[in-house]
Scaffold this motif. Structure first.
Motif, PDB file in Angstrom:
ATOM      1  N   ASP A  18       0.879  -1.172   0.000  1.00  0.00           N
ATOM      2  CA  ASP A  18       0.000   0.000   0.000  1.00  0.00           C
ATOM      3  C   ASP A  18       0.915   1.220   0.000  1.00  0.00           C
ATOM      4  OD1 ASP A  18      -1.848   2.077   0.554  1.00  0.00           O
ATOM      5  OD2 ASP A  18      -3.199   0.630   1.484  1.00  0.00           O
ATOM      6  N   LEU A  19       0.960   1.928  -1.118  1.00  0.00           N
ATOM      7  CA  LEU A  19       1.935   2.995  -1.333  1.00  0.00           C
ATOM      8  C   LEU A  19       1.217   4.324  -1.523  1.00  0.00           C
ATOM      9  CD1 LEU A  19       4.012   0.995  -3.951  1.00  0.00           C
ATOM     10  CD2 LEU A  19       4.579   1.274  -1.541  1.00  0.00           C
ATOM     11  N   ASP A  20       1.570   5.316  -0.713  1.00  0.00           N
ATOM     12  CA  ASP A  20       0.956   6.641  -0.766  1.00  0.00           C
ATOM     13  C   ASP A  20       2.049   7.662  -1.073  1.00  0.00           C
ATOM     14  OD1 ASP A  20      -0.138   9.220  -0.045  1.00  0.00           O
ATOM     15  OD2 ASP A  20      -1.735   8.142   0.998  1.00  0.00           O
ATOM     16  N   TRP A  21       1.961   8.296  -2.256  1.00  0.00           N
ATOM     17  CA  TRP A  21       2.989   9.213  -2.740  1.00  0.00           C
ATOM     18  C   TRP A  21       2.378  10.598  -2.927  1.00  0.00           C
ATOM     19  CZ3 TRP A  21       7.886  10.286  -3.338  1.00  0.00           C
ATOM     20  CH2 TRP A  21       8.352  11.110  -4.362  1.00  0.00           C
ATOM     21  N   VAL A  29       2.898   0.775   3.477  1.00  0.00           N
ATOM     22  CA  VAL A  29       2.644  -0.390   4.326  1.00  0.00           C
ATOM     23  C   VAL A  29       2.933  -1.619   3.472  1.00  0.00           C
ATOM     24  CG1 VAL A  29       1.018  -1.664   5.760  1.00  0.00           C
ATOM     25  CG2 VAL A  29       0.824   0.838   5.579  1.00  0.00           C
ATOM     26  N   THR A  30       3.843  -2.440   3.943  1.00  0.00           N
ATOM     27  CA  THR A  30       4.117  -3.708   3.274  1.00  0.00           C
ATOM     28  C   THR A  30       3.664  -4.838   4.172  1.00  0.00           C
ATOM     29  OG1 THR A  30       5.993  -2.915   1.992  1.00  0.00           O
ATOM     30  CG2 THR A  30       5.930  -5.264   2.449  1.00  0.00           C
ATOM     31  N   LEU A  65      15.947  -2.473   2.918  1.00  0.00           N
ATOM     32  CA  LEU A  65      15.152  -1.249   2.885  1.00  0.00           C
ATOM     33  C   LEU A  65      16.110  -0.070   2.970  1.00  0.00           C
ATOM     34  CD1 LEU A  65      12.279   0.008   2.853  1.00  0.00           C
ATOM     35  CD2 LEU A  65      12.429   0.107   5.356  1.00  0.00           C
ATOM     36  N   ALA A  66      16.029   0.839   2.011  1.00  0.00           N
ATOM     37  CA  ALA A  66      16.948   1.968   1.946  1.00  0.00           C
ATOM     38  C   ALA A  66      16.933   2.760   3.245  1.00  0.00           C
ATOM     39  CB  ALA A  66      16.580   2.870   0.775  1.00  0.00           C
ATOM     40  N   ARG A  67      18.096   3.220   3.650  1.00  0.00           N
ATOM     41  CA  ARG A  67      18.245   3.887   4.953  1.00  0.00           C
ATOM     42  C   ARG A  67      17.455   5.189   5.038  1.00  0.00           C
ATOM     43  NH1 ARG A  67      24.453   4.454   5.383  1.00  0.00           N
ATOM     44  NH2 ARG A  67      24.372   2.600   4.082  1.00  0.00           N
ATOM     45  N   ASN A  68      17.099   5.788   3.880  1.00  0.00           N
ATOM     46  CA  ASN A  68      16.321   7.026   3.926  1.00  0.00           C
ATOM     47  C   ASN A  68      14.816   6.779   4.077  1.00  0.00           C
ATOM     48  OD1 ASN A  68      16.646   5.934   1.347  1.00  0.00           O
ATOM     49  ND2 ASN A  68      16.138   7.835   0.322  1.00  0.00           N
ATOM     50  N   LEU A  69      14.424   5.512   4.269  1.00  0.00           N
ATOM     51  CA  LEU A  69      13.046   5.160   4.584  1.00  0.00           C
ATOM     52  C   LEU A  69      13.007   4.642   6.023  1.00  0.00           C
ATOM     53  CD1 LEU A  69      12.066   3.315   1.279  1.00  0.00           C
ATOM     54  CD2 LEU A  69      11.555   5.680   1.916  1.00  0.00           C
ATOM     55  N   ALA A  70      12.271   5.331   6.878  1.00  0.00           N
ATOM     56  CA  ALA A  70      12.237   5.000   8.309  1.00  0.00           C
ATOM     57  C   ALA A  70      11.069   4.074   8.618  1.00  0.00           C
ATOM     58  CB  ALA A  70      12.109   6.278   9.140  1.00  0.00           C
ATOM     59  N   VAL A  71      11.342   2.998   9.324  1.00  0.00           N
ATOM     60  CA  VAL A  71      10.279   2.102   9.796  1.00  0.00           C
ATOM     61  C   VAL A  71       9.604   2.750  11.000  1.00  0.00           C
ATOM     62  CG1 VAL A  71       9.768  -0.153  10.815  1.00  0.00           C
ATOM     63  CG2 VAL A  71      11.435   0.032   8.950  1.00  0.00           C
ATOM     64  N   THR A  72       8.289   2.933  10.920  1.00  0.00           N
ATOM     65  CA  THR A  72       7.563   3.561  12.024  1.00  0.00           C
ATOM     66  C   THR A  72       6.906   2.536  12.938  1.00  0.00           C
ATOM     67  OG1 THR A  72       5.608   3.816  10.602  1.00  0.00           O
ATOM     68  CG2 THR A  72       7.149   5.668  10.706  1.00  0.00           C
ATOM     69  N   PHE A 116      14.469  -2.321  -3.056  1.00  0.00           N
ATOM     70  CA  PHE A 116      14.580  -1.914  -1.651  1.00  0.00           C
ATOM     71  C   PHE A 116      14.576  -0.403  -1.477  1.00  0.00           C
ATOM     72  CE2 PHE A 116      19.005  -1.672  -2.954  1.00  0.00           C
ATOM     73  CZ  PHE A 116      19.518  -0.617  -2.213  1.00  0.00           C
ATOM     74  N   THR A 117      14.675   0.359  -2.570  1.00  0.00           N
ATOM     75  CA  THR A 117      14.626   1.814  -2.446  1.00  0.00           C
ATOM     76  C   THR A 117      13.218   2.334  -2.227  1.00  0.00           C
ATOM     77  OG1 THR A 117      14.423   2.194  -4.832  1.00  0.00           O
ATOM     78  CG2 THR A 117      16.671   2.103  -3.910  1.00  0.00           C
ATOM     79  N   TRP A 118      12.202   1.437  -2.341  1.00  0.00           N
ATOM     80  CA  TRP A 118      10.827   1.919  -2.121  1.00  0.00           C
ATOM     81  C   TRP A 118       9.921   0.968  -1.354  1.00  0.00           C
ATOM     82  CZ3 TRP A 118       6.964  -0.286  -5.555  1.00  0.00           C
ATOM     83  CH2 TRP A 118       7.493  -1.029  -6.623  1.00  0.00           C
ATOM     84  N   TYR A 119      10.364  -0.240  -1.035  1.00  0.00           N
ATOM     85  CA  TYR A 119       9.600  -1.088  -0.104  1.00  0.00           C
ATOM     86  C   TYR A 119      10.533  -2.128   0.517  1.00  0.00           C
ATOM     87  CZ  TYR A 119       9.198  -4.712  -3.797  1.00  0.00           C
ATOM     88  OH  TYR A 119       9.448  -5.663  -4.764  1.00  0.00           O
TER      89      TYR A 119
END
Length: 441
Positions: free
Chosen positions: A43-46, A54-55, A72-79, A156-159
């Motif tokens: 589920d990708l919201d851009w 959400v994966t 997962l790219a380091r510039n994407l933070a897991v919340t 991995f740069t987007w999910y």
């Protein structure tokens, strides 16, 4: 919002995603053999700058383990993250995310839900090719449109993903983008709607795919559909600035697809199509080819045929690791050469041998190439020459039968050189070891 419970997926869908993951000999940081991904629900919201995702990963523990590592790219933070409905912690070594799962037994099945946010961007490709200098994964054009190329890695740069070809999985995706734009993905578009000022598209991919074959493109796309001779749809997605290509693409798609039905056999998926993007390259992303506008202007005929041929050779049957990329490119190149030169006067074995020798000087042998020269000419030309010599040895009729049987008998599988050689020996009744050695080594 609270994480919704995982939907019950059909057992057949999960079984189709069962793989035997391996460690990659060239890019080991991309492979995690403890994970066998069965299904990705994305589920990708851009919003034009930030990606919120959400994966929902349904996976099988491929060995006993207490942690699960995804890329997962380091510039994407897991919340937040949950495993089978309970919260789990995550740590971020580099471009990985490692979840402390507790003891998981080999063969056990689980659902990992990961929420993340950030501003995605591309990573450097391990290649000297000029069309790969823009980088792998999530790219954003000066006009603000999104596109991806991600071979040998970049998903991995987007999910969060097991970003390796040995691990095929099913995919369903929901893509939410600003009104006036459309999110294009692999497979079949099942629904389009407007929600809270956004265009929402929902996609379903009918057969398991490797992560490098997944695509996403975002922009003011408009689609048309062409019915192929077998009744399956071929969809063409174009930005307004690229509309003039539509008639030529439709004509060439029908021609190439019809030719491949005769040469390669039944098309292995439920749908096919192409999304034209602002990048420089072209790629065989599964069921939805990703192709740069420039290359489609100048090389529409060979490029579309080559990437369509990959749907049989490389997508339906794929490489188990990146040492075997020649299996993809050799077959697709040989098909392209047959299409462009049906009389065999330009691309005979002698001409290809000369070209192969030069390519080895630059990038090494096709079967053991320089890992810093990924997808150079050697992995295209040398195995195409090998297949040309095979055709000359066994005759055109026997070769055509081999070309059709290979993707049919290995559908949805990942294979390596040993698999191919054993199968080829059985089909020809001869030991083809020397043939492979001379062209690949």
């Amino acid at each position: 919002p609270a994480v919704r419970p995982a939907p019950v997926l059909p057992e057949a869908s999960l079984v189709a995603g069962v793989s035997t993951p391996v460690e990659d000999p060239y890019y080991p940081g991309t492979s995690n053999p403890e994970v066998d991904a069965l299904h990705y629900g994305l589920d990708l919201d851009w919003d034009g700058r930030t990606l919120r995702g959400v994966t929902q990963l349904t996976f099988r523990a491929a060995r006993d383990t207490t942690t699960i590592r995804l890329a997962l790219a380091r510039n994407l933070a897991v919340t937040s993250a949950t495993l089978d409905g309970r919260a789990v912690s995550a740590r971020r070594p580099g471009n990985d995310v490692v979840f402390a799962t507790g003891s998981l037994a080999q063969g056990s099945r689980h659902v990992l839900v990961i929420r993340y946010v950030g501003r995605p961007g591309p990573v450097k490709a391990p290649s000297g090719r000029p069309d790969m200098t823009e980088g792998l994964g999530w790219n954003r054009s000066p006009a603000g449109n999104v596109y991806t190329f991600q071979e040998p890695y970049g998903a991995f740069t987007w999910y969060p993903v097991h970003d390796h070809p040995s691990d095929k999985a099913r995919y369903d995706a929901t893509v939410r983008v600003p009104r006036g734009q459309v999110g294009v993905f692999n497979g079949t578009l099942t629904k389009t709607e407007s929600l809270r000022g956004k265009t929402v598209t929902r996609w379903h991919l009918d057969r398991p795919a490797a992560s490098y074959l997944i695509t996403i493109a975002i922009g003011a796309y408009r689609q048309t559909s062409v019915r192929m001779p077998d009744g399956k749809p071929f969809t063409i997605w174009l930005l307004p600035a690229h509309e003039k290509l539509r008639p030529a693409i439709a004509k060439e798609a029908l021609r190439s697809y019809s030719w491949l039905l005769k040469k390669a056999g039944p098309y292995p998926f439920a749908s096919s199509g192409v999304v034209v993007v602002e990048g420089a390259s072209a790629m065989e992303t599964q069921t939805m080819i990703t192709a740069g506008y420039g290359i489609m202007q100048t090389e529409l005929n060979p490029v579309l045929l080559h990437e369509l041929a990959h749907q049989w050779y490389g997508n339906s049957v794929g490489p188990i690791d990146w040492l075997a990329v020649w299996l993809n490119e050799g077959w697709a190149t040989r098909m392209q050469q047959d299409y462009e030169d049906p009389q065999g006067t330009m691309f005979d074995a002698q001409a290809l041998d000369t070209m192969c020798r030069w390519s080895r000087v630059i990038a090494g042998p096709a079967g053991r190439y320089d890992p810093k020269r990924f997808a150079d000419d050697n992995v295209y030309i040398c195995p195409a020459g090998m297949l040309t010599e095979l055709r000359d040895k066994v005759g055109v009729a026997a070769y055509d039968a081999i070309a059709q049987a290979w993707p049919v008998e290995h559908r949805d599988r990942t294979v390596n050189r040993a698999t191919f050689l054993a199968w080829l020996n059985e089909k020809t009744g001869q030991d083809q070891s020397d043939l492979l050695r001379r062209w690949l080594d």
